[in-house]
Design a protein around this motif. Structure first.
Motif, PDB file in Angstrom:
ATOM      1  N   MET A   1      36.072 -21.398  -2.350  1.00 22.91           N
ATOM      2  CA  MET A   1      36.550 -20.652  -3.528  1.00 22.91           C
ATOM      3  C   MET A   1      38.051 -20.472  -3.437  1.00 22.91           C
ATOM      4  O   MET A   1      38.604 -20.299  -2.364  1.00 22.91           O
ATOM      5  N   GLY A   2      38.700 -20.495  -4.596  1.00 26.68           N
ATOM      6  CA  GLY A   2      40.132 -20.227  -4.602  1.00 26.68           C
ATOM      7  C   GLY A   2      40.989 -21.449  -4.427  1.00 26.68           C
ATOM      8  O   GLY A   2      42.166 -21.337  -4.118  1.00 26.68           O
ATOM      9  N   GLY A   3      40.416 -22.656  -4.607  1.00 28.24           N
ATOM     10  CA  GLY A   3      41.222 -23.855  -4.468  1.00 28.24           C
ATOM     11  C   GLY A   3      42.211 -23.998  -5.598  1.00 28.24           C
ATOM     12  O   GLY A   3      42.099 -23.382  -6.646  1.00 28.24           O
ATOM     13  N   VAL A   4      43.195 -24.854  -5.365  1.00 31.02           N
ATOM     14  CA  VAL A   4      44.222 -25.099  -6.366  1.00 31.02           C
ATOM     15  C   VAL A   4      44.177 -26.558  -6.779  1.00 31.02           C
ATOM     16  O   VAL A   4      44.329 -27.443  -5.950  1.00 31.02           O
ATOM     17  N   ILE A   5      43.944 -26.802  -8.058  1.00 28.61           N
ATOM     18  CA  ILE A   5      44.032 -28.163  -8.579  1.00 28.61           C
ATOM     19  C   ILE A   5      45.480 -28.373  -8.976  1.00 28.61           C
ATOM     20  O   ILE A   5      45.932 -27.914 -10.022  1.00 28.61           O
ATOM     21  N   SER A   6      46.220 -29.056  -8.153  1.00 26.46           N
ATOM     22  CA  SER A   6      47.658 -29.167  -8.369  1.00 26.46           C
ATOM     23  C   SER A   6      48.110 -30.583  -8.685  1.00 26.46           C
ATOM     24  O   SER A   6      49.293 -30.834  -8.809  1.00 26.46           O
ATOM     25  N   SER A   7      47.189 -31.518  -8.793  1.00 24.17           N
ATOM     26  CA  SER A   7      47.576 -32.888  -9.089  1.00 24.17           C
ATOM     27  C   SER A   7      46.465 -33.578  -9.842  1.00 24.17           C
ATOM     28  O   SER A   7      45.335 -33.081  -9.929  1.00 24.17           O
ATOM     29  N   ALA A   9      44.955 -36.252  -8.959  1.00 21.72           N
ATOM     30  CA  ALA A   9      43.911 -36.649  -8.015  1.00 21.72           C
ATOM     31  C   ALA A   9      42.951 -35.497  -7.749  1.00 21.72           C
ATOM     32  O   ALA A   9      41.728 -35.673  -7.690  1.00 21.72           O
ATOM     33  N   ASP A  10      43.510 -34.275  -7.586  1.00 24.10           N
ATOM     34  CA  ASP A  10      42.661 -33.109  -7.351  1.00 24.10           C
ATOM     35  C   ASP A  10      41.703 -32.897  -8.513  1.00 24.10           C
ATOM     36  O   ASP A  10      40.526 -32.579  -8.322  1.00 24.10           O
ATOM     37  N   LEU A  11      42.203 -33.053  -9.733  1.00 25.52           N
ATOM     38  CA  LEU A  11      41.373 -32.842 -10.909  1.00 25.52           C
ATOM     39  C   LEU A  11      40.287 -33.902 -11.006  1.00 25.52           C
ATOM     40  O   LEU A  11      39.121 -33.593 -11.277  1.00 25.52           O
ATOM     41  N   ALA A  12      40.655 -35.142 -10.768  1.00 24.41           N
ATOM     42  CA  ALA A  12      39.695 -36.243 -10.906  1.00 24.41           C
ATOM     43  C   ALA A  12      38.555 -36.136  -9.900  1.00 24.41           C
ATOM     44  O   ALA A  12      37.430 -36.556 -10.179  1.00 24.41           O
ATOM     45  N   GLU A  13      38.845 -35.561  -8.731  1.00 28.30           N
ATOM     46  CA  GLU A  13      37.841 -35.497  -7.671  1.00 28.30           C
ATOM     47  C   GLU A  13      37.109 -34.166  -7.609  1.00 28.30           C
ATOM     48  O   GLU A  13      36.219 -33.985  -6.782  1.00 28.30           O
ATOM     49  N   ASN A  14      37.459 -33.228  -8.448  1.00 30.55           N
ATOM     50  CA  ASN A  14      36.838 -31.910  -8.378  1.00 30.55           C
ATOM     51  C   ASN A  14      35.380 -31.981  -8.823  1.00 30.55           C
ATOM     52  O   ASN A  14      35.078 -32.364  -9.951  1.00 30.55           O
ATOM     53  N   GLN A  15      34.473 -31.559  -7.940  1.00 30.78           N
ATOM     54  CA  GLN A  15      33.037 -31.712  -8.198  1.00 30.78           C
ATOM     55  C   GLN A  15      32.561 -30.809  -9.336  1.00 30.78           C
ATOM     56  O   GLN A  15      31.629 -31.158 -10.069  1.00 30.78           O
ATOM     57  N   ASN A  29      23.404 -19.215 -17.347  1.00 29.48           N
ATOM     58  CA  ASN A  29      23.114 -18.253 -16.282  1.00 29.48           C
ATOM     59  C   ASN A  29      23.306 -18.843 -14.892  1.00 29.48           C
ATOM     60  O   ASN A  29      23.057 -18.166 -13.890  1.00 29.48           O
ATOM     61  N   ASP A  30      23.750 -20.076 -14.824  1.00 29.80           N
ATOM     62  CA  ASP A  30      23.898 -20.761 -13.542  1.00 29.80           C
ATOM     63  C   ASP A  30      25.097 -20.206 -12.766  1.00 29.80           C
ATOM     64  O   ASP A  30      26.174 -19.992 -13.347  1.00 29.80           O
ATOM     65  N   PRO A  31      24.967 -19.975 -11.445  1.00 25.43           N
ATOM     66  CA  PRO A  31      26.113 -19.536 -10.622  1.00 25.43           C
ATOM     67  C   PRO A  31      27.258 -20.549 -10.613  1.00 25.43           C
ATOM     68  O   PRO A  31      28.365 -20.232 -10.164  1.00 25.43           O
ATOM     69  N   PHE A  32      26.984 -21.745 -11.132  1.00 24.63           N
ATOM     70  CA  PHE A  32      28.002 -22.787 -11.206  1.00 24.63           C
ATOM     71  C   PHE A  32      29.295 -22.281 -11.853  1.00 24.63           C
ATOM     72  O   PHE A  32      30.399 -22.659 -11.447  1.00 24.63           O
ATOM     73  N   TRP A  33      29.171 -21.425 -12.854  1.00 23.37           N
ATOM     74  CA  TRP A  33      30.360 -20.999 -13.603  1.00 23.37           C
ATOM     75  C   TRP A  33      31.337 -20.232 -12.719  1.00 23.37           C
ATOM     76  O   TRP A  33      32.554 -20.307 -12.916  1.00 23.37           O
ATOM     77  N   ASN A  34      30.809 -19.483 -11.756  1.00 30.08           N
ATOM     78  CA  ASN A  34      31.706 -18.804 -10.807  1.00 30.08           C
ATOM     79  C   ASN A  34      32.545 -19.811 -10.039  1.00 30.08           C
ATOM     80  O   ASN A  34      33.729 -19.582  -9.768  1.00 30.08           O
ATOM     81  N   GLN A  35      31.919 -20.922  -9.666  1.00 29.21           N
ATOM     82  CA  GLN A  35      32.643 -21.960  -8.937  1.00 29.21           C
ATOM     83  C   GLN A  35      33.700 -22.623  -9.840  1.00 29.21           C
ATOM     84  O   GLN A  35      34.834 -22.858  -9.423  1.00 29.21           O
ATOM     85  N   LEU A  36      33.308 -22.912 -11.082  1.00 29.05           N
ATOM     86  CA  LEU A  36      34.227 -23.574 -12.008  1.00 29.05           C
ATOM     87  C   LEU A  36      35.453 -22.710 -12.288  1.00 29.05           C
ATOM     88  O   LEU A  36      36.572 -23.213 -12.398  1.00 29.05           O
ATOM     89  N   PHE A  37      35.236 -21.403 -12.381  1.00 26.68           N
ATOM     90  CA  PHE A  37      36.340 -20.495 -12.712  1.00 26.68           C
ATOM     91  C   PHE A  37      37.166 -20.090 -11.499  1.00 26.68           C
ATOM     92  O   PHE A  37      38.113 -19.310 -11.642  1.00 26.68           O
ATOM     93  N   SER A  38      36.832 -20.601 -10.335  1.00 24.23           N
ATOM     94  CA  SER A  38      37.536 -20.189  -9.119  1.00 24.23           C
ATOM     95  C   SER A  38      38.576 -21.208  -8.671  1.00 24.23           C
ATOM     96  O   SER A  38      38.933 -21.260  -7.500  1.00 24.23           O
ATOM     97  N   TYR A  39      39.038 -22.020  -9.610  1.00 18.09           N
ATOM     98  CA  TYR A  39      40.135 -22.955  -9.351  1.00 18.09           C
ATOM     99  C   TYR A  39      41.251 -22.692 -10.358  1.00 18.09           C
ATOM    100  O   TYR A  39      41.013 -22.196 -11.451  1.00 18.09           O
ATOM    101  N   ASN A  40      42.459 -23.048  -9.957  1.00 12.40           N
ATOM    102  CA  ASN A  40      43.599 -22.959 -10.869  1.00 12.40           C
ATOM    103  C   ASN A  40      43.796 -24.310 -11.548  1.00 12.40           C
ATOM    104  O   ASN A  40      43.841 -25.334 -10.881  1.00 12.40           O
TER     105      ASN A  40
END
Length: 666
Positions: A1-7, A9-15, A29-40
């Motif tokens: 959690m808390g990763g930074v998409i700064s390029s 390449a980071d965006l293309a590879e983000n799961q 209702n999936d916990p997935f959204w917490n993960q999606l919202f935890s990147y910049n």
């Protein structure tokens, strides 16, 4: 959690991005959204190449979403998750829930990117339908009437969240990113205008805001104006917290990453008018306020935001706002100081124009200031720099001139500027500093220089006319003009006269070789403009001599020195009525200075000053006062809307593909 998409390449590879844009449906209702919202999801705006690469990578993901969500419904799920979480925004601010607020800002960034893609590809009705449920509509560009935005409609709910966030959520260091992205989302939704060559007044968000009524528009106007006044600097430093728990430590580190990744860090808040600063809440709020203000009125002829800007009153005075629920108050002194500090930038200059033109209370407040130079000098710096200067455009130049013209309509302004002295004038001519000079003299120098440059090079009729109008308004109050100013003013007359004679000669020579109709028309237009200019300058001289002869010995001295110039006007039918007073002045003072003709300048000026006191000014013919008034054209939309969007593209920190833009050109 808390990763930074700064390029890219980071965006293309983000799961998590892959899952969101892929073929797998994700429940709201999936916990997935917490993960999606935890990147910049932002990059350094100061690096254009990095931004371009990142945006291209985002475009690939958005293309996949546009195709796959027709079956997965993941965008609809994202909107439902966001709307559900938005109910907790105010409570999270009260509880100082940094992680929740941070995730909401990230959710808005994702929605902003998707909305930008939707507005580019879909019709208005298609965009509205995209929020409704599982499926996007087809990519048809055919326009259909927009759906009714009822209270249950997800688009209406989303617009409500954006509006309530901007107007009601308190601004602090942890809510600022949410505010920033809410404003940017509105700008992106309005960005549909960029993809059409025709300017429409039926935008869904604008109609929604009009439908909410005057109070909602007034609240939004006040919030955006307050943001411009109060939040145009960098975010405050995060408080040093003891790591009592892993949650606090994580939130602090996330906040640091967010400041770095989104460009909300430090900046030179005032700027010098020549370099774009990173976007701040204040700067993008100003852009949205201008976008709404300049948007075409609805079919009933109303624009509640424009009306609100015209109606707000001074918080420091007892006003009629108490009896008008749609009126709000702003501290005029804070607004004035903020404009003084930022008016060399293009959005604040446009805001100043709107306020001067429409809000009579604030205009009167400005005209009553004893420190007028704090506002007028920066405006003159813009006019002096010209459209080729860094950070300036022809629109910026025009607005600075119109601001001056509006101010010059007031008699008190014309009087007080000649009693206000300024010293910091190196920007006008660094090689030959002016030293101390009156503000009125400085204005005359800048405007005369602008007319001179325009006469020789650009030949812009609009610029020429309005410059002359501003000077003419001030001419009856010309007082104690310095030698520099007098030389510039009479020198301008000399340049226009020489240019006029040369054009007459060219036209006669061309007539012998049968010039084309277009060439003939151009000559006539240029000659007419010059004749109007020469006449206006002669009228200025008359106005000054008739009203303030005794207070302008330097002008009399300069006229005597250039007496041969005025002799050329005696036989010209356009100028004969204006040369009588000037000839009388020349004859009277020439006789008085003859005994000291070979003396020093000081001696000659002393004789002129004494002779001026003794000579009855009623000997001069009186002409009607020179008074020109700025009148806004009926169709200003074609000027202001594309201009505002150029500013948004340049300064809002949002990327639009220049290849797809039709409204403003590349």
């Amino acid at each position: 959690m808390g990763g930074v998409i700064s390029s890219a390449a980071d965006l293309a590879e983000n799961q998590w991005i892959k899952k969101f844009t892929g073929l797998q449906p994700v429940s709201d209702n999936d916990p997935f959204w917490n993960q999606l919202f935890s990147y910049n999801y932002s990059v350094d705006e100061a690096n254009p190449e990095t931004v371009r690469e990142f945006e291209q990578a985002a475009e690939d993901a958005l293309q996949a979403l546009m195709y796959n969500t027709q079956t997965t419904g993941n965008f609809g799920a994202l909107i439902r998750v966001f709307l559900r979480r938005a109910l907790e925004l105010n409570a999270s601010e009260v509880c100082d829930n940094k992680i929740f607020l941070w995730q909401m800002a990230n959710a808005l960034i994702i929605i902003r990117y998707v909305c930008r893609s939707l507005t580019q590809r879909l019709s208005e009705s298609g965009f509205l339908n995209a929020f409704n449920s599982k499926e996007f509509p087809s990519n048809s560009k055919v326009e259909h009437p927009a759906e009714d935005l009822s209270d249950e409609n997800p688009v209406r709910q989303f617009y409500d969240v954006l509006l309530s966030t901007i107007t009601m959520l308190p601004v602090n260091e942890h809510t600022t990113p949410v505010h920033m992205e809410s404003v940017r989302c509105v700008l992106v939704i309005f960005g549909r205008q960029l993809y059409s060559e025709n300017i429409s007044n039926t935008h869904s968000f604008f109609l929604y805001l009009q439908g909410k009524g005057q109070q909602a528009a007034a609240d939004l106007t006040k919030a955006l104006l307050t943001n411009y006044l109060m939040y145009s600097s960098s975010l405050p430093s995060s408080r040093k917290l003891e790591p009592e728990s892993i949650v606090i430590s994580l939130a602090t580190s996330m906040w640091s990453m967010l400041q770095t990744a989104t460009g909300y860090g430090s900046l030179n808040e005032e700027g010098d008018g020549t370099q774009m600063a990173p976007s701040t809440l204040g700067s993008i709020s100003c852009l949205l306020l201008l976008t709404l203000t300049c948007h075409p009125n609805t079919h009933d002829g109303q624009n509640y935001v424009k009306e609100s800007l015209a109606a707000f009153q001074n918080a420091q005075e007892i006003s009629a706002c108490a009896s008008d629920s749609f009126c709000f108050t702003v501290d005029y002194s804070v607004l004035y100081d903020r404009l003084c500090a930022t008016v060399r930038q293009q959005p604040p200059m446009l805001l100043l124009y709107v306020l001067l033109h429409r809000n009579s209370g604030f205009r009167n407040y400005i005209l009553s200031r004893i420190n007028l130079e704090n506002l007028v000098v920066p405006v003159m710096m813009v006019l002096n720099s010209g459209p080729g200067a860094a950070g300036s455009t022809s629109h910026h130049l025009y607005l600075s001139l119109i601001v001056l013209l509006i101010l010059s309509e007031d008699d008190f302004f014309c009087k007080v500027v000649h009693e206000t002295m300024v010293t910091r004038t190196e920007w006008f001519n660094a090689e030959r500093p002016l030293g101390e000079i009156s503000l009125g003299g400085l204005i005359t120098l800048v405007v005369a220089k602008t007319i001179q440059t325009n006469t020789i090079k650009t030949r812009d009729r609009y610029l020429h006319t309005n410059c002359l109008a501003a000077l003419a308004n001030m001419s009856s109050s010309f007082k104690e003009l310095s030698p520099n100013v007098c030389q510039k003013l009479i020198g301008l007359l000399e340049i226009m006269t020489k240019r006029h004679a040369k054009l007459i000669e060219h036209m006669r020579a061309s007539a012998e070789v049968e010039m084309s109709e277009m060439q003939n028309s151009n000559y006539h237009q240029d000659i007419t403009a010059l004749e109007e200019g020469i006449r206006t300058v002669l009228e200025m001289c008359n106005s000054c001599l008739s009203n303030n002869l005794r207070n302008n010995p330097n002008l009399i001295y300069t006229i005597l020195y250039k007496r041969e110039l005025f002799e050329t006007f005696h036989n010209h039918p356009m100028f004969q009525d204006l040369i009588w007073n000037i000839s009388a002045v020349i004859n009277h003072f020439a006789a008085r200075v003859q005994p000291v003709a070979n003396g020093s300048v000081t001696e000659v000026l002393d004789v002129i000053s004494k002779a001026a006191i003794q000579w009855p000014t009623d000997r001069l013919k009186k002409f009607p006062d020179l008074k020109f008034k700025y009148v806004e054209d009926e169709n200003t939309v074609e000027f202001f809307v594309p201009y505002v969007w150029r500013l948004v593209i340049a300064e809002a920190g949002i990327y639009w593909d220049p290849q797809t833009i039709k409204l403003v050109g590349n």
